[in-house]
Structure formats: structure tokens, C-alpha cells
Enzyme design. Sequence first.
Site, PDB file in Angstrom:
ATOM      1  N   SER A 241      22.914 -42.342  65.963  1.00  0.00           N
ATOM      2  CA  SER A 241      22.642 -42.613  67.376  1.00  0.00           C
ATOM      3  C   SER A 241      23.175 -41.482  68.228  1.00  0.00           C
ATOM      4  O   SER A 241      24.279 -40.995  68.020  1.00  0.00           O
ATOM      5  CB  SER A 241      23.324 -43.921  67.791  1.00  0.00           C
ATOM      6  OG  SER A 241      24.698 -43.865  67.514  1.00  0.00           O
ATOM      7  N   LYS A 247      27.242 -34.334  76.334  1.00  0.00           N
ATOM      8  CA  LYS A 247      28.519 -34.813  75.824  1.00  0.00           C
ATOM      9  C   LYS A 247      28.538 -34.831  74.303  1.00  0.00           C
ATOM     10  O   LYS A 247      29.599 -34.840  73.688  1.00  0.00           O
ATOM     11  CB  LYS A 247      28.794 -36.221  76.342  1.00  0.00           C
ATOM     12  CG  LYS A 247      29.306 -36.247  77.765  1.00  0.00           C
ATOM     13  CD  LYS A 247      29.624 -37.669  78.136  1.00  0.00           C
ATOM     14  CE  LYS A 247      30.521 -37.731  79.357  1.00  0.00           C
ATOM     15  NZ  LYS A 247      30.794 -39.129  79.722  1.00  0.00           N
ATOM     16  N   GLU A 248      27.371 -34.915  73.725  1.00  0.00           N
ATOM     17  CA  GLU A 248      27.269 -34.938  72.276  1.00  0.00           C
ATOM     18  C   GLU A 248      26.444 -33.732  71.859  1.00  0.00           C
ATOM     19  O   GLU A 248      25.234 -33.832  71.707  1.00  0.00           O
ATOM     20  CB  GLU A 248      26.616 -36.242  71.815  1.00  0.00           C
ATOM     21  CG  GLU A 248      27.319 -37.461  72.376  1.00  0.00           C
ATOM     22  CD  GLU A 248      26.686 -38.793  71.977  1.00  0.00           C
ATOM     23  OE1 GLU A 248      27.455 -39.722  71.744  1.00  0.00           O
ATOM     24  OE2 GLU A 248      25.455 -38.901  71.909  1.00  0.00           O
ATOM     25  N   ASP A 277      18.676 -41.857  72.718  1.00  0.00           N
ATOM     26  CA  ASP A 277      18.622 -42.692  73.912  1.00  0.00           C
ATOM     27  C   ASP A 277      18.520 -41.860  75.181  1.00  0.00           C
ATOM     28  O   ASP A 277      18.302 -42.400  76.254  1.00  0.00           O
ATOM     29  CB  ASP A 277      19.868 -43.584  73.984  1.00  0.00           C
ATOM     30  CG  ASP A 277      19.559 -45.007  73.603  1.00  0.00           C
ATOM     31  OD1 ASP A 277      18.388 -45.295  73.320  1.00  0.00           O
ATOM     32  OD2 ASP A 277      20.484 -45.829  73.596  1.00  0.00           O
ATOM     33  N   LYS A 418      22.262 -50.650  75.650  1.00  0.00           N
ATOM     34  CA  LYS A 418      23.037 -49.514  75.134  1.00  0.00           C
ATOM     35  C   LYS A 418      22.837 -49.268  73.641  1.00  0.00           C
ATOM     36  O   LYS A 418      21.751 -49.297  73.142  1.00  0.00           O
ATOM     37  CB  LYS A 418      24.518 -49.749  75.440  1.00  0.00           C
ATOM     38  CG  LYS A 418      24.774 -49.872  76.934  1.00  0.00           C
ATOM     39  CD  LYS A 418      25.860 -50.884  77.243  1.00  0.00           C
ATOM     40  CE  LYS A 418      25.760 -51.336  78.691  1.00  0.00           C
ATOM     41  NZ  LYS A 418      26.133 -52.735  78.874  1.00  0.00           N
ATOM     42  N   LYS A 419      23.956 -49.026  72.978  1.00  0.00           N
ATOM     43  CA  LYS A 419      23.837 -48.645  71.580  1.00  0.00           C
ATOM     44  C   LYS A 419      23.233 -49.771  70.730  1.00  0.00           C
ATOM     45  O   LYS A 419      22.445 -49.511  69.815  1.00  0.00           O
ATOM     46  CB  LYS A 419      25.213 -48.271  71.031  1.00  0.00           C
ATOM     47  CG  LYS A 419      25.162 -47.822  69.600  1.00  0.00           C
ATOM     48  CD  LYS A 419      26.536 -47.539  69.064  1.00  0.00           C
ATOM     49  CE  LYS A 419      26.470 -47.355  67.561  1.00  0.00           C
ATOM     50  NZ  LYS A 419      27.795 -47.322  66.955  1.00  0.00           N
ATOM     51  N   ASP A 443      27.607 -42.737  64.043  1.00  0.00           N
ATOM     52  CA  ASP A 443      27.577 -42.088  65.355  1.00  0.00           C
ATOM     53  C   ASP A 443      27.159 -40.645  65.108  1.00  0.00           C
ATOM     54  O   ASP A 443      27.361 -40.113  64.021  1.00  0.00           O
ATOM     55  CB  ASP A 443      28.966 -42.099  65.995  1.00  0.00           C
ATOM     56  CG  ASP A 443      29.383 -43.491  66.423  1.00  0.00           C
ATOM     57  OD1 ASP A 443      28.550 -44.398  66.359  1.00  0.00           O
ATOM     58  OD2 ASP A 443      30.553 -43.653  66.805  1.00  0.00           O
ATOM     59  N   ASP A 668      30.006 -53.634  68.125  1.00  0.00           N
ATOM     60  CA  ASP A 668      30.377 -53.681  66.712  1.00  0.00           C
ATOM     61  C   ASP A 668      31.141 -54.952  66.335  1.00  0.00           C
ATOM     62  O   ASP A 668      30.773 -55.627  65.378  1.00  0.00           O
ATOM     63  CB  ASP A 668      31.174 -52.419  66.321  1.00  0.00           C
ATOM     64  CG  ASP A 668      32.173 -52.004  67.378  1.00  0.00           C
ATOM     65  OD1 ASP A 668      32.377 -52.769  68.345  1.00  0.00           O
ATOM     66  OD2 ASP A 668      32.766 -50.925  67.248  1.00  0.00           O
TER      67      ASP A 668
HETATM   68  O1  LIG Z   1      23.410 -46.134  75.378  1.00  0.00           O
HETATM   69  C1  LIG Z   1      23.969 -45.679  74.385  1.00  0.00           C
HETATM   70  C2  LIG Z   1      25.360 -45.434  74.359  1.00  0.00           C
HETATM   71  C3  LIG Z   1      25.926 -44.906  73.213  1.00  0.00           C
HETATM   72  N1  LIG Z   1      25.177 -44.620  72.125  1.00  0.00           N
HETATM   73  C4  LIG Z   1      25.808 -44.061  70.910  1.00  0.00           C
HETATM   74  O2  LIG Z   1      26.949 -44.785  70.538  1.00  0.00           O
HETATM   75  C5  LIG Z   1      27.785 -43.990  69.732  1.00  0.00           C
HETATM   76  C6  LIG Z   1      29.260 -44.225  70.013  1.00  0.00           C
HETATM   77  O3  LIG Z   1      29.661 -43.657  71.204  1.00  0.00           O
HETATM   78  P1  LIG Z   1      31.064 -42.912  71.430  1.00  0.00           P
HETATM   79  O4  LIG Z   1      31.107 -42.518  72.845  1.00  0.00           O
HETATM   80  O5  LIG Z   1      31.309 -41.909  70.396  1.00  0.00           O
HETATM   81  O6  LIG Z   1      32.076 -44.090  71.297  1.00  0.00           O
HETATM   82  P2  LIG Z   1      33.436 -44.189  70.473  1.00  0.00           P
HETATM   83  O7  LIG Z   1      34.411 -44.898  71.319  1.00  0.00           O
HETATM   84  O8  LIG Z   1      33.872 -42.930  69.884  1.00  0.00           O
HETATM   85  O9  LIG Z   1      32.846 -45.157  69.360  1.00  0.00           O
HETATM   86  C7  LIG Z   1      33.416 -46.263  68.723  1.00  0.00           C
HETATM   87  O10 LIG Z   1      33.276 -47.454  69.478  1.00  0.00           O
HETATM   88  C8  LIG Z   1      31.939 -47.842  69.808  1.00  0.00           C
HETATM   89  C9  LIG Z   1      31.995 -49.179  70.482  1.00  0.00           C
HETATM   90  O11 LIG Z   1      32.509 -49.066  71.774  1.00  0.00           O
HETATM   91  C10 LIG Z   1      31.092 -47.928  68.578  1.00  0.00           C
HETATM   92  O12 LIG Z   1      29.775 -48.157  68.957  1.00  0.00           O
HETATM   93  C11 LIG Z   1      31.172 -46.643  67.819  1.00  0.00           C
HETATM   94  O13 LIG Z   1      30.408 -46.722  66.654  1.00  0.00           O
HETATM   95  C12 LIG Z   1      32.621 -46.347  67.456  1.00  0.00           C
HETATM   96  O14 LIG Z   1      32.714 -45.123  66.763  1.00  0.00           O
HETATM   97  C13 LIG Z   1      27.346 -42.547  69.950  1.00  0.00           C
HETATM   98  O15 LIG Z   1      26.738 -42.084  68.777  1.00  0.00           O
HETATM   99  C14 LIG Z   1      26.341 -42.679  71.074  1.00  0.00           C
HETATM  100  O16 LIG Z   1      25.344 -41.736  70.960  1.00  0.00           O
HETATM  101  C15 LIG Z   1      23.810 -44.852  72.156  1.00  0.00           C
HETATM  102  O17 LIG Z   1      23.105 -44.601  71.197  1.00  0.00           O
HETATM  103  N2  LIG Z   1      23.241 -45.380  73.271  1.00  0.00           N
HETATM  104 MN   LIG Z   2      32.952 -41.442  68.852  1.00  0.00          MN
END
Ligand SMILES: O=c1ccn([C@@H]2O[C@H](COP(=O)(O)OP(=O)(O)O[C@H]3O[C@H](CO)[C@@H](O)[C@H](O)[C@H]3O)[C@@H](O)[C@H]2O)c(=O)[nH]1
Ligand SMILES: [Mn+2]
Length: 968
Positions: A241, A247-248, A277, A418-419, A443, A668
Site C-alpha cells: 500500500s 512522504k513515501e 491511494d 483509508k488503508k 506497507d 489492523d
Molecule cells: O489512505 C491511506 C493511508 C495509508 N495508507 C498506507 O498505510 C500504510 C501505513 O502507513 P504509515 O504511515 O507507515 O503508518 P505506520 O504508523 O508506520 O504504520 C503502522 O500502523 C498502521 C495503523 O495505524 C498500520 O496500518 C501499518 O501497517 C503499521 O505499519 C502505508 O503503506 C500507507 O501507504 C494507504 O494505503 N491509504
Molecule cells: Mn510505517
Amino acid sequence: MQYIAEGMLQGHMTYGRAGDADMLPQVVNTMPTVPLLTNGQMVDDIPPEHHALVPSFLGGGGKRIHPLPFSDPALPVQPRSMDPSKDLAAYGYGSVAWKERMENWKQKQEKLQVMNENGGKDWDNDGDGPDLPLMDEARQPLSRKLPVPSSQINPYRMIIIIRLVVLGFFFHYRVMHPVNDAYALWLVSVICEIWFAISWILDQFPKWLPVDRETYLDRLSLRYDKEGQPSQLSSVDIFVSTVDPLKEPPLVTANTVLSILAVDYPVDKVSCYVSDDGAAMLTFEALSETSEFARKWVPFCKKFNIEPRAPEFYFAQKIDYLQDKVLTSFIKERRAMKREYEEFKVRINALVAKAQKVPEEGWTMQDGTPWPGNNVRDHPGMIQVFLGQSGGHDTEGNELPRLVYASREKRPGFNHHKKAGAMNALVRVSAVLTNAPYLLNLDCDHYFNNSKALKEAMCFMMDPLLGKKVCYVQFPQRFDGIDRHDRYANRNIVFFDINMKGLDGIQGPIYVGTGCVFRRQAFYGNDAPKTKKPPTRTCNCWPNWCCCGCCFSGRKKKKTTKSKSEKKQKFRRLDSGAPVFALEGIEEGIEGIESEKSTMLSEKKLEKKFGQSPVFVASTLLEDGGTLKIASPASLLKEAIHVISCGYEDKTDWGKEVGWIYGSVTEDILTGFKMHCHGWRSIYCIPDRPAFKGSAPINLSDRLHQVLRWALGSVEIFLSRHCPLWYGYGGGLKWLERLSYINATVYPWTSIPLVAYCTLPAVCLLTGKFITPELSNVASLWFLSLFICIFATSILEMRWSGVGIDDWWRNEQFWVIGGVSAHLFAVVQGLLKVLAGIDTNFTVTSKAGDDEDFSELYAFKWTTLLIPPTTLLIINLIGVVAGVSNAINNGYESWGPLFGKLFFAFWVIVHLYPFLKGLLGRQNRTPTIIIVWSILLASIFSLLWVRVDPFLAKSDGPVLEECGLDCH
Ligand SMILES: O=c1ccn([C@@H]2O[C@H](COP(=O)(O)OP(=O)(O)O[C@H]3O[C@H](CO)[C@@H](O)[C@H](O)[C@H]3O)[C@@H](O)[C@H]2O)c(=O)[nH]1
Ligand SMILES: [Mn+2]
């Protein structure tokens, strides 16, 4: 701006390669083999026999390198046979004698399992019972559970019990001995302490039965992946995702994708789906580049068996060229590959640079049409298949895994969740295109650090005895690029190496959002299979409506009285030895209706549950995965676009009972929770070489925002119908597992007592009062024993888990730091959301690009989150100064009582110390705004105490003399 768009176009033209055409003579398409980007309208135009006509924005002929995914008669995805005899062949041995032996063995195993279950034991009390050592290697269990040695775990448990008892006596004393001249102080502290005790219990008891696990990859290959025979390993669809290419960074995503494509697993069984997304042309272009580079990278990885298979991290490690094992050919090729990678990076960075400034009219594709995703909030769904069977070959002519770009449709007025929403879209797309029985989600920054990770997971999932009840195999999250001292506890070691191991001994670890291999069926709202019974009927039929119907009637006649849980399993799909899945949700409302009607009804119900896609609905009934051969590639793609449309989930169970569950930014926890409620069990797998690695926010503000999002998600769950305190009784959730879910959702609330408790020492020092009356000898004994118990549990916990004292201490510190800042804000925001309906957004954490030297660690970003901990720090420091100067003035006797207060204040300061360091930054400069605010708040508080002094009895003398501020 036109220049930029053209630059992009140029970029593509220059790296279109002439050589590829000769490399890939087997590309049979007569149509120009160009990337196939489809969105709704485009796909409509595909004549079924000429799907290659799909227009591409990369222009005709520019790239001859993206052969079409579904153009070959030898379809990439083949339906798995439903024939039981074929399934037996799945064990890799064809002979009749072998089949018989196998059958015998299976029966024996089944009996054994029933015995185990009757004995009230968990299924994963491994099958290596007394009569099994005779089995040969290939038939031995694929994994083993290793309980923590009793010499380590028993003292730990003992001290927990003792601590509980001591706690009882402690509270007895505390409640019975109020402080008369500072009643409020005493009351607040006791309430806080009681809350802390409860949260300790919630955290402690799920750690009662920690386990480790061991996998046997060699047995896995012996059983399913024999050399010289077609591999019988199950297919896996891998989801990545990504949302915001700024940012990514695309290079991060590219590395993840490369590590997936190079994974050590049969190529035809791996498909990689990237969810974008952000509908970013940059991501798309970068992926196109990545698929090109993969043709060189993947054979290199496999040839030399290197690790990790993400180039950035592979080339970052030093290798010892002097080692005699290193071949000269390897050194040469490594050097060449490094150069290739550098060039690849240059190309990606050029794309990023070009993407910095969006042209006024938006991005334009090479054929002049605008990029469909120009409006991020309002665009059609897009799917592009890179690589794939009929053309996705590497430079050595070997096949490559499929790579699919998908960006779901976005329209204003729709909640996209969102995710979780992105993942659900991928669940459907992949079901339509490949329908692997297992899914892995990552991720965008979590790459395969161990190329055998999928096999590790299969040691649990494909174990015929153990696997059927497993909904997912979670790997711990490990990280790169964290400062040596892990100042902000980014690595979460205590959670990953203590709590999760504990849960594995109960019902399995919670799902942490990434690095998790799922059973696809577990997403379809099914209950875990209950007891295993010999199949009563086999299905060879397709589609399966009829099957459901006949199985249903068959069962109904046999049994007239049923337990409540069994009633839920009316619709069953049985095939050879496979588990029996109850299609939960179907049973509602049709309790008394007889089987004849059920076929039609179930079809309707399934559409209501899964949405209006016959292809998808049919795919959900295929436990072993596989897709329909009869459907044409074009129609499948059309269907794939359909299932990622905005309205698809309307009035269905998606996000409620099916797929990733909506309603919380920490999708999650919720998703895993639902599965455990359905009776599934999960597995925690910690290979020696960490399976996946990701990046973490290393500066204070980003970290606090991440923790804020997590805590907010927990508050959302706590205030929703899914609150683990009330939800899902009578399902399959074990009570200790429930306790840990309660812990995972109530912890942000602890911030309230925590802030109060951290304020108390300052108040005590300023007022000269304390939270306890003067201690008697017996009382001090209870205090002391409690401290010893706390200390001892921690030591013993570190001993069985192998967690170091530094990690443990970091965790304690960050518990306080996060508690008094992020968690507190999360509670407020969560309440606002529930009471005022203000939605929360998912602030994506920035992933470090390739710039090193921890500049980020010291980066300082102003955020409101910093105010409460700064205030607490300052008032406690003032308190200490005031208390000490007061004692100096008042002579020797006043030092005794002061000691307790000082200790208390130091406890707060020491916990907040990393925060203080982060605040000061590298330059030892704190932005004035923080100082101003904090001093303001601190002085207001201090003045308040001086003036109002609620903790002092009214009869006391003049306030100023006691507060210590006004030292004479
Ligand atoms: O609208 C959205 C928002 C986020 N993401 C993806 O969600 C993932 C996680 O985002 P990140 O900002 O890296 O969050 P972290 O806090 O590092 O992530 C942890 O916490 C999240 C829950 O808040 C989980 O979804 C993640 O898998 C887990 O690694 C990334 O790959 C994003 O690209 C989407 O695909 N769509
Ligand atoms: Mn992360």
C-alpha cells in the site's frame, strides 16, 4: 509546465530498450505490447479477442516490455482442481501405494487431533506424539512450538502472583489511611494507582504462557517443493500500500517491490499488487521503471542467493571481498549490478524531480490524454499489469512474478476508509485476477529482508494438521535506520518480543498492519473450522451454488438437534479433507427455510455480503484459490475495474464483516480482533533473519504523531460497537486474548491518571504535603515489597524474553512520554469524533529516503503535542528546586520527608528525559514558542497552588511559608 510533461515523456523514450525485443522472442502479441492501463471507460472498448488494443498513455511502441497479462492461452492463473485425487497428488508422490499410505496417515492424524481436542488441549500441541516418531522426514510436522523453559517461566509466574497479593495489601493500606491534611492529594493518587494496577493486570496476564516457534523449511520443500517436480506450494498474492509519493518516496516503494519480485518462492505463485491511494502518475511511472529493473535484479539475486533482495539495503551492507568463498564472477557481476542500480536510482530520482511541480493542466500521458488520476479525490479506478506470465521474463528468460498497479476509484461524497479501504479493493482485484489462497500485506516501506519469509509462513499455513485454523501468520516489525539508542522506542522491542510471544501461547498475536500472511478465507467473515470430520460429500461442481445447497440438505437430514454454534454452519462447502467453512451471515433470517430454496437464497445473500460481482462471489467459494479459465482476460480486467469502483461496497458487508474492518485508523487491531472472535488462531513467526524490515519516524514530533494515530485508533475502537469489553461473547475469543485486546484499546485512557500522577510530585514539593501519611514500619514494608516485586517481574521478564535492559527502560520512558502527550490528545480527539462527529484523518508517517546520518533524529517540528510533557517537566523541575531550597532553609529534620517527594519527582523527570533531549535538539535550542507556552502554563499552575492550594487543609498557616517559593 509543458516542458515537464514532455520531460517525462522523454524519460520514457530514452530508456525504451531495443535489446528487449530480442530477449523476448516469445512475446506473441501482434498488437503493440505496451503497458495496459485500464480505467472504466477504456476497458469497455476492449474487443475480447484483441485486448491488447487498450490504449496506453505511454504511447505505441515506446516500450516493448510490458506484454499483456492475460494474452497467453496458457493462462497464468489456473483453476485448482477440485478432484480429491488431484489433491492427494499435492503431496508430491503419485503412486497408488503412496496414496494409500497417505490416506492412512491422514486418518491417523485426524484421529490424533480429535483425541487432542477431546483432551481439551489446543490443536497446536504438536502432532509429534508417542506413535509418530516413526514417520519419515517428509511427513513430520513443519513447525514446532517451543515453550519457554520452566526454569525461567515458573519463577516469573510466581512473582506475578506474589505481586498481585502484595498489591492487595498495598491498596488495603492506601485506602484505609487517607491523608487528613491533604485529602484531595491522597484521593487523586489512590485513584491513579488503582487504575495503574488494573492496566498492569490487563498487560500482565496475557503474558502468562509465552511460546517460541521453530520452522522446518527443509521438510516443507520435501513435502511440497521437491526438486524436479512442479512445486505444490500455494500461491500468494502480495499487497503493497502506498498513498503519498512525497512522504513515501518511490524509491522506497521500488525497493519493496523488487524484494517481492525476487522472493525465494515459485515465480508463478507470486503476484504483487501495488495499491496507489494517491493516484500518482509518479508512482505509476516509478513502478514501470521498477518492473524494468526487476528483469536484471531478480536473476542476479537468485543466481547468487543474496540477502536482502532490496537493492538499496543490499548494497548498503559491506561485504568481505577477501573471503575465499567469494567468486570472481560474483564480484564482477555485483559491481555491474551496483552500477545498474545507481542508474536506476538516477532515473527514479529524475522522475521525482520532474513530479515536483504539477503542470497547470495536470499530468499528460504520452498520447496526449490527461492522466486519469489528476484529481486525487475524483478519478476513475486504474489497473495496469506489468510483467506477468506471457512476457514478464527476466534477462535470462525466466518468468517473473506478476506485478499489478491498482488505484481504486475515488469520488467526492464517498468514504474511502483509508488503508482498510485500499486493502479491501486489492482483496477483490486479486480475487478476480489471481485468487491466491494466501495474502501477504506490506506497507510500502516494508521490504523482504529474508527471501524465505513466505516459506516460513507456509510452514504453518500448509501444515495439513495445524494450518486449517490459522487465519494469519504475523511477523514482528523490525526496522532500519533507527538511532543506536532508539531514543523514542521506535523498535517497540518489548511489544514485539514479550507481549506478542505471550499472545502466541493463547490464541495468537494481534495483527500489526504489515508483514502478515493471511488465509484469504479468513477475510470472508467465516468462522474458523471447528472439528475435523471426514467429508460427507465431495464437490466437483462449478459454480458452487448447487454444492452449498446439497451439502446443506445432506446435513440437515442427518441432524435434527443442533447446538447453537452448529446452526450457524448451514451452508458448507466440503471438499477432500478440507475444512468446513460456515458462511456466516447467511443464516440470519432463514432459520426455518428448507434447503430447496436455499440455493437461490444463498446466491442472493452472497451478493449482499460480497457485492455485485459474480466473478468475485464465485471466487470466494474456492478455498484453494484459482480463477475461472473460461473468462477472457479482458472480461476479467473489466471485472477488476468494477470491483474497485466507489459504490461497490455500498450495502454490502465489506468493512463490517468482510475484509479489513472499517471504523478505526488502526484498522489492523480491529481486523485481527474480528478474526479471533470468529475462532481463528494466529501464529507469531520470528525467523532468525528478520522477515521484513521497515522504517520508522525517528524524530520526536513524527514519532508522537504516529503514536497519536495509533492511540486515536484504539480510542475509536473502544468507543465503537467493537469495544472488546462488550463485543463478541460466545464466539471463539479466548478470555486472555480478550484481555489483551481490552488492553490494546483502553491504554490511551491511562494518559489521564498518568498526567495527574506526574503533576503530583510537583504539587507535593510545592505544598510540602505528600500523598501518604507518615509511613509506619509495616506500611513501609508493603511499599518496599511492591517495589521489589515490580523490579523482579521486569528482570524475570527480560530473562525469558531476551530483551535487554536498555530496550526495556526505553519502553518505560516512552510509555510516559507518549502517555502524557499523544495518548492524551488521542482521548480528546476520539471523544470529539464520537460526540461531535469530527472525522479523524490518517496522517501518513514520512519514510526516510536515502539520506542518512540521522539528520531527521534532531529535526524539530513544532506541535501542540509537546506542551503537556514540557509543562510537566518544568513544574517538576521547579518543584525540586523549591523543595530542596526549602529544606536547606528549614534545617536537617525536613530532609527526611523531602526524600519521598524528591524520589517521586525524579521518577517523572527521568522518564521524560529522552523527551527533554528531543526538545533541546542537536543545537540545544528549543523554539521560543514552546518555552513561552510551558513557562506560562507552569507558572499559572504554580501560582494556582500558591493561591488556592486545594490540597491543603484550610486551617493551615500562611500559604507562602509552606510553598517554599518564597524562601526567606
Ligand atoms: O489512505 C491511506 C493511508 C495509508 N495508507 C498506507 O498505510 C500504510 C501505513 O502507513 P504509515 O504511515 O507507515 O503508518 P505506520 O504508523 O508506520 O504504520 C503502522 O500502523 C498502521 C495503523 O495505524 C498500520 O496500518 C501499518 O501497517 C503499521 O505499519 C502505508 O503503506 C500507507 O501507504 C494507504 O494505503 N491509504
Ligand atoms: Mn510505517
